[in-house]
Enzyme design. Structure first.
Site, PDB file in Angstrom:
ATOM      1  N   LYS A  78      51.353 -45.343   7.603  1.00 39.03           N
ATOM      2  CA  LYS A  78      51.794 -44.260   8.220  1.00 39.03           C
ATOM      3  C   LYS A  78      53.282 -44.528   8.895  1.00 39.03           C
ATOM      4  O   LYS A  78      53.446 -45.675   9.461  1.00 39.03           O
ATOM      5  CB  LYS A  78      50.905 -43.983   9.478  1.00 39.03           C
ATOM      6  CG  LYS A  78      50.995 -42.400  10.000  1.00 39.03           C
ATOM      7  CD  LYS A  78      49.882 -42.215  11.003  1.00 39.03           C
ATOM      8  CE  LYS A  78      50.185 -41.032  12.039  1.00 39.03           C
ATOM      9  NZ  LYS A  78      48.814 -40.678  12.627  1.00 39.03           N
ATOM     10  N   SER A 106      47.913 -36.120  12.878  1.00 43.08           N
ATOM     11  CA  SER A 106      49.045 -36.229  12.457  1.00 43.08           C
ATOM     12  C   SER A 106      49.056 -37.310  11.476  1.00 43.08           C
ATOM     13  O   SER A 106      50.426 -37.542  10.990  1.00 43.08           O
ATOM     14  CB  SER A 106      50.002 -37.079  13.805  1.00 43.08           C
ATOM     15  OG  SER A 106      49.169 -38.186  13.998  1.00 43.08           O
ATOM     16  N   SER A 122      43.764 -37.466  14.902  1.00 43.32           N
ATOM     17  CA  SER A 122      44.708 -37.548  13.949  1.00 43.32           C
ATOM     18  C   SER A 122      44.352 -38.167  12.434  1.00 43.32           C
ATOM     19  O   SER A 122      44.932 -38.234  11.542  1.00 43.32           O
ATOM     20  CB  SER A 122      46.089 -38.124  14.404  1.00 43.32           C
ATOM     21  OG  SER A 122      46.618 -37.444  15.304  1.00 43.32           O
TER      22      SER A 122
END
Length: 477
Positions: A80, A155, A179
């Site tokens: 990520k 996210s 997330s």
């Protein structure tokens, strides 16, 4: 005909060890799919083909040399873009950080490489991970492979898309308010938010609020917990750490154990006033409860009145505090998106007393909540209140504060368990009539990922989901 991306992560690792497929073949297959398909999906901010090919070549040298091999040697994954990667730009989803290249790796990046995985790039994330939906000024939105007119969640939206579209078999995400679980639910994946301190946030991850942790997204329970095993463990100096499993045990091993008969508490209380579940979401929750009862577990409603009115405003203050230390040069603050600027301004305007009282209120609430629910082995709750939202939905009332209000109504359940630090998973048990995934959340006692893993594996065996794939899965361009 079976394609390489049809194999799970563990099947890929086994095939590498058996020399049925090479790390280079796996990496090239992943890179080809990303190059051919990602323009329509937005899974990646940065792709790193040169580094991935070099790592694959090094893995093949290890195979030829023999000796003890790491468990996931040669398996492609992705990191990520909120996590530092030495020598690879890390944007945090912000145009203000578009040229930033860290000198160090985050601990979780080192651990995944040590387990033999090969990162093919950095996945899409909203600016500094604040929203529960993924879009930014660098590459645009991460779109659900199940319906590209809808957002993939956040996210860790890019990580989820990369797995759901068959680019990589599993991917690293992070979860500060839902997330990992939110995009897992939207994209039909299994996602784990581990207990606080299970995975280190070293060396730079903020531990002040205690809300955020790294976690895996995968198509299967076993793949996700294999990644959890690779990431788990403290680093020297960590302020939080979870008690390790007994010597010789792994979370992967718990996927092969029966959970026994469990007492499950159905939890549909939210700190957000006036929240109601859409019919498809309510049906998914009811369906999960029936499945659990059919497997021999007891499902009963959790006691009412577990949430007090201080929880939501205290969480909002603490969430805003995390925006006050963003690593953005002063001359680039005007490049931040409206939501990020609003969060940052709100945090900077807070007094020290208000900040400390908010964090104290959350700690006090956590103690009370965990004690009040200690009689349950697991809690059952919705991940989201609605089905996946179309692109533009969150900003329909305006950016900044109105956007945040919509997020609160949409993701009204997940952040509670970042506050308490309990482990929680999203299990893909339901699809709507329009073939959109709706995940269900299971929450464990503190540091008890093992029970969640065992129960999730039981649910997966009772109602397999790995065969459910979006149309892009079969695209062989």
């Amino acid at each position: 005909m079976t394609q390489l991306h049809d194999l799970t992560a563990l099947e890929q690792a086994a095939a590498v060890r058996a020399k049925e497929v090479s790390p280079t073949e796996l990496v090239e297959h992943a890179l080809h799919r990303i190059d051919a398909l990602d323009a329509d999906l937005g899974a990646f901010i940065t792709v790193t083909p040169g580094r991935a090919r070099a790592a694959a070549a090094a893995a093949e040298v290890r195979l030829r040399e023999g000796g003890e091999l790491p468990p996931l040697l040669g398996v492609p994954t992705a990191i990520k873009d909120l996590n530092n990667t030495a020598g690879v730009r890390t944007t945090f989803g912000s145009s203000a950080m578009a040229g930033f290249v860290p000198r160090v790796d985050d601990a979780v990046v080192i651990r995944l490489a040590g387990a033999g995985t090969i990162s093919v790039g950095k996945t899409n994330t909203p600016e500094f991970g604040f929203p529960c939906w993924t879009d930014n000024d660098l590459v645009g939105p991460a779109r659900s492979p199940w319906d590209t007119s809808r957002l993939a969640g956040g996210s860790s939206g890019g990580a989820a898309v990369a797995v759901a579209a068959g680019f990589v078999p599993f991917a690293q995400g992070s979860d500060g308010g839902g997330s990992v679980r939110i995009p897992a639910s939207i994209n039909g994946l299994f996602g784990i938010k581990p207990t606080r301190g299970r995975i280190s946030n070293a060396p730079y991850g903020s531990e002040t609020t205690g809300l955020g942790t790294n976690g895996p997204l995968a198509r299967t329970v076993r793949d996700a917990v294999a990644m959890l095993d690779a990431m788990a463990g403290p680093e020297v100096g960590d302020p939080f750490w979870a008690p390790p499993l007994p010597a010789g045990e792994t979370f992967l091993g718990w996927a092969d154990r029966e959970p026994g008969r469990l007492r499950v508490g159905r939890f549909v209380q939210s700190a957000v006033p006036g929240v109601e579940l859409e019919p498809e979401v309510a049906e998914a929750l009811d369906d999960a409860a029936r499945l659990l009862e059919g497997l021999g577990h007891t499902v009963e409603d959790a006691p009412s009145g577990l949430l007090d009115p201080t929880v939501l405003p205290s969480f909002e203050r603490v969430w805003a505090l995390s925006a006050t230390t963003l690593p953005v040069p002063p001359d680039r603050v005007d490049q931040l998106r409206p939501l990020t600027r609003w969060m940052r301004d709100r945090g900077l305007a807070m007094s020290a007393r208000d900040a400390m009282e908010a964090m104290f209120a959350l700690r006090l609430f956590s103690r009370r909540f965990i004690r009040a629910t200690a009689g349950f082995d697991v809690l059952l709750a919705p991940v989201l209140t609605m089905t996946p939202r179309p692109i533009g939905w969150f900003q329909a009332d305006g950016e900044g504060a109105p956007d945040f209000e919509r997020q609160k109504r949409y993701a009204a359940f997940t952040a509670l368990f970042n506050v308490t630090g309990q482990p929680a998973v999203s299990v893909p048990l339901h699809w709507t009539a329009d073939d959109l995934p709706v995940g269900t959340m299971l929450v464990g006692r503190p540091a008890d990922e093992a029970t969640l893993v065992s129960l999730s594996a039981q649910l997966e065996a009772a109602r397999p989901w790995v065969h459910r794939r979006p149309a892009v899965w079969g695209d062989t361009r």
